[in-house]
Motif scaffolding. Structure first.
Motif, PDB file in Angstrom:
ATOM      1  N   UNK A   1       2.739   7.631  28.401  1.00 45.23           N
ATOM      2  CA  UNK A   1       2.621   7.431  26.977  1.00 45.23           C
ATOM      3  C   UNK A   1       2.333   8.784  26.336  1.00 45.23           C
ATOM      4  N   UNK A   2       3.076   9.072  25.281  1.00 45.40           N
ATOM      5  CA  UNK A   2       2.888  10.306  24.518  1.00 45.40           C
ATOM      6  C   UNK A   2       2.266   9.973  23.174  1.00 45.40           C
ATOM      7  N   UNK A   3       1.360  10.825  22.749  1.00 41.53           N
ATOM      8  CA  UNK A   3       0.756  10.669  21.423  1.00 41.53           C
ATOM      9  C   UNK A   3       1.400  11.677  20.486  1.00 41.53           C
ATOM     10  N   UNK A   4       1.777  11.204  19.303  1.00 44.54           N
ATOM     11  CA  UNK A   4       2.474  12.049  18.329  1.00 44.54           C
ATOM     12  C   UNK A   4       2.021  11.711  16.915  1.00 44.54           C
ATOM     13  N   UNK A   5       2.324  12.622  16.014  1.00 49.42           N
ATOM     14  CA  UNK A   5       2.182  12.404  14.581  1.00 49.42           C
ATOM     15  C   UNK A   5       3.257  13.227  13.894  1.00 49.42           C
ATOM     16  N   UNK A   6       3.447  13.048  12.618  1.00 43.65           N
ATOM     17  CA  UNK A   6       4.466  13.799  11.880  1.00 43.65           C
ATOM     18  C   UNK A   6       3.802  14.817  10.967  1.00 43.65           C
ATOM     19  N   UNK A   7       4.431  15.983  10.852  1.00 45.18           N
ATOM     20  CA  UNK A   7       3.953  17.048   9.976  1.00 45.18           C
ATOM     21  C   UNK A   7       4.160  16.625   8.525  1.00 45.18           C
ATOM     22  N   UNK A   8       3.192  16.904   7.682  1.00 41.14           N
ATOM     23  CA  UNK A   8       3.316  16.559   6.264  1.00 41.14           C
ATOM     24  C   UNK A   8       4.229  17.533   5.525  1.00 41.14           C
ATOM     25  N   UNK A   9       4.409  18.731   6.082  1.00 44.29           N
ATOM     26  CA  UNK A   9       5.246  19.719   5.422  1.00 44.29           C
ATOM     27  C   UNK A   9       6.725  19.573   5.752  1.00 44.29           C
ATOM     28  N   UNK A  10       7.068  19.618   7.036  1.00 40.18           N
ATOM     29  CA  UNK A  10       8.477  19.592   7.442  1.00 40.18           C
ATOM     30  C   UNK A  10       8.903  18.234   8.008  1.00 40.18           C
ATOM     31  N   UNK A  11       7.973  17.298   8.144  1.00 42.32           N
ATOM     32  CA  UNK A  11       8.235  15.939   8.618  1.00 42.32           C
ATOM     33  C   UNK A  11       8.786  15.882  10.045  1.00 42.32           C
ATOM     34  N   UNK A  87      15.353  -2.413  42.770  1.00 41.24           N
ATOM     35  CA  UNK A  87      15.737  -1.920  41.452  1.00 41.24           C
ATOM     36  C   UNK A  87      14.793  -2.409  40.370  1.00 41.24           C
ATOM     37  N   UNK A  88      13.886  -3.290  40.722  1.00 45.31           N
ATOM     38  CA  UNK A  88      12.906  -3.772  39.759  1.00 45.31           C
ATOM     39  C   UNK A  88      11.820  -2.724  39.493  1.00 45.31           C
ATOM     40  N   UNK A  89      11.701  -1.726  40.345  1.00 38.42           N
ATOM     41  CA  UNK A  89      10.666  -0.687  40.189  1.00 38.42           C
ATOM     42  C   UNK A  89      10.775   0.025  38.837  1.00 38.42           C
ATOM     43  N   UNK A  90      11.958   0.498  38.405  1.00 39.71           N
ATOM     44  CA  UNK A  90      12.022   1.140  37.081  1.00 39.71           C
ATOM     45  C   UNK A  90      11.653   0.190  35.943  1.00 39.71           C
ATOM     46  N   UNK A  91      11.983  -1.071  36.093  1.00 41.05           N
ATOM     47  CA  UNK A  91      11.645  -2.046  35.065  1.00 41.05           C
ATOM     48  C   UNK A  91      10.130  -2.195  34.958  1.00 41.05           C
ATOM     49  N   UNK A  92       9.457  -2.195  36.102  1.00 43.20           N
ATOM     50  CA  UNK A  92       7.998  -2.290  36.100  1.00 43.20           C
ATOM     51  C   UNK A  92       7.361  -1.071  35.441  1.00 43.20           C
ATOM     52  N   UNK A  93       7.880   0.125  35.724  1.00 36.91           N
ATOM     53  CA  UNK A  93       7.370   1.345  35.090  1.00 36.91           C
ATOM     54  C   UNK A  93       7.569   1.276  33.579  1.00 36.91           C
ATOM     55  N   UNK A  94       8.749   0.837  33.158  1.00 33.50           N
ATOM     56  CA  UNK A  94       9.056   0.750  31.737  1.00 33.50           C
ATOM     57  C   UNK A  94       8.161  -0.277  31.046  1.00 33.50           C
ATOM     58  N   UNK A  95       7.944  -1.441  31.684  1.00 37.33           N
ATOM     59  CA  UNK A  95       7.083  -2.464  31.091  1.00 37.33           C
ATOM     60  C   UNK A  95       5.642  -1.982  30.960  1.00 37.33           C
ATOM     61  N   UNK A  96       5.167  -1.232  31.950  1.00 41.26           N
ATOM     62  CA  UNK A  96       3.804  -0.700  31.891  1.00 41.26           C
ATOM     63  C   UNK A  96       3.672   0.277  30.737  1.00 41.26           C
ATOM     64  N   UNK A  97       4.664   1.144  30.545  1.00 37.57           N
ATOM     65  CA  UNK A  97       4.642   2.101  29.436  1.00 37.57           C
ATOM     66  C   UNK A  97       4.689   1.381  28.095  1.00 37.57           C
ATOM     67  N   UNK A  98       5.536   0.377  27.979  1.00 33.79           N
ATOM     68  CA  UNK A  98       5.638  -0.388  26.740  1.00 33.79           C
ATOM     69  C   UNK A  98       4.320  -1.092  26.410  1.00 33.79           C
ATOM     70  N   UNK A  99       3.655  -1.639  27.424  1.00 38.09           N
ATOM     71  CA  UNK A  99       2.374  -2.310  27.211  1.00 38.09           C
ATOM     72  C   UNK A  99       1.309  -1.320  26.745  1.00 38.09           C
ATOM     73  N   UNK A 100       1.306  -0.112  27.331  1.00 37.92           N
ATOM     74  CA  UNK A 100       0.338   0.903  26.922  1.00 37.92           C
ATOM     75  C   UNK A 100       0.580   1.340  25.480  1.00 37.92           C
ATOM     76  N   UNK A 101       1.844   1.517  25.104  1.00 40.88           N
ATOM     77  CA  UNK A 101       2.184   1.908  23.730  1.00 40.88           C
ATOM     78  C   UNK A 101       1.783   0.804  22.760  1.00 40.88           C
ATOM     79  N   UNK A 102       2.066  -0.441  23.110  1.00 40.09           N
ATOM     80  CA  UNK A 102       1.718  -1.564  22.243  1.00 40.09           C
ATOM     81  C   UNK A 102       0.209  -1.683  22.072  1.00 40.09           C
ATOM     82  N   UNK A 103      -0.535  -1.450  23.139  1.00 40.53           N
ATOM     83  CA  UNK A 103      -1.994  -1.508  23.063  1.00 40.53           C
ATOM     84  C   UNK A 103      -2.527  -0.428  22.130  1.00 40.53           C
TER      85      UNK A 103
END
Length: 113
Positions: A1-11, A87-103
């Protein structure tokens, strides 16, 4: 999970270096405001932690993809068709990331200003 924000000057998006699973955890670490500098326009700004949002981290999903391919190749040598379940391994990684972002994005702290 990456944390980001947008610049108020250049967006343009600004990467936030702190790590936290939830906004209250981030608030405990840095307080109510984060001091950031935009790498594009060099503007210094103070942003409230509610203005910081989380995104899925592509490298984590790619690691899951490579692990899934490696396990599939390895298991194909010994077990044949059953290895396609790895092949379910990438799906599990993606679901974990999505859950962390949603939280992280699903909770806002109370603004005192």
């Amino acid at each position: 999970m990456r944390l980001r924000t947008n610049c108020r000057g250049c967006h343009q998006p600004i990467a936030f270096k702190g790590r936290a699973k939830t906004r209250p955890d981030l608030q405990k670490k840095i307080g109510d405001f984060a001091k950031l500098q935009c790498p594009n326009c060099a503007r210094r700004d103070e942003r409230h932690i509610n203005d910081i949002y989380a995104q899925v981290s592509p490298p984590v999903v790619l690691i899951g993809l490579f692990l899934g391919i490696a396990f599939t190749f390895f298991l194909w040598q010994f077990y044949g068709g059953i290895s396609t379940l790895s092949f379910i391994i990438p799906v599990l990684f993606w679901q974990q990331e999505e859950a962390a972002v949603k939280t992280f994005n699903g909770y806002r702290v109370f603004r005192k200003d």
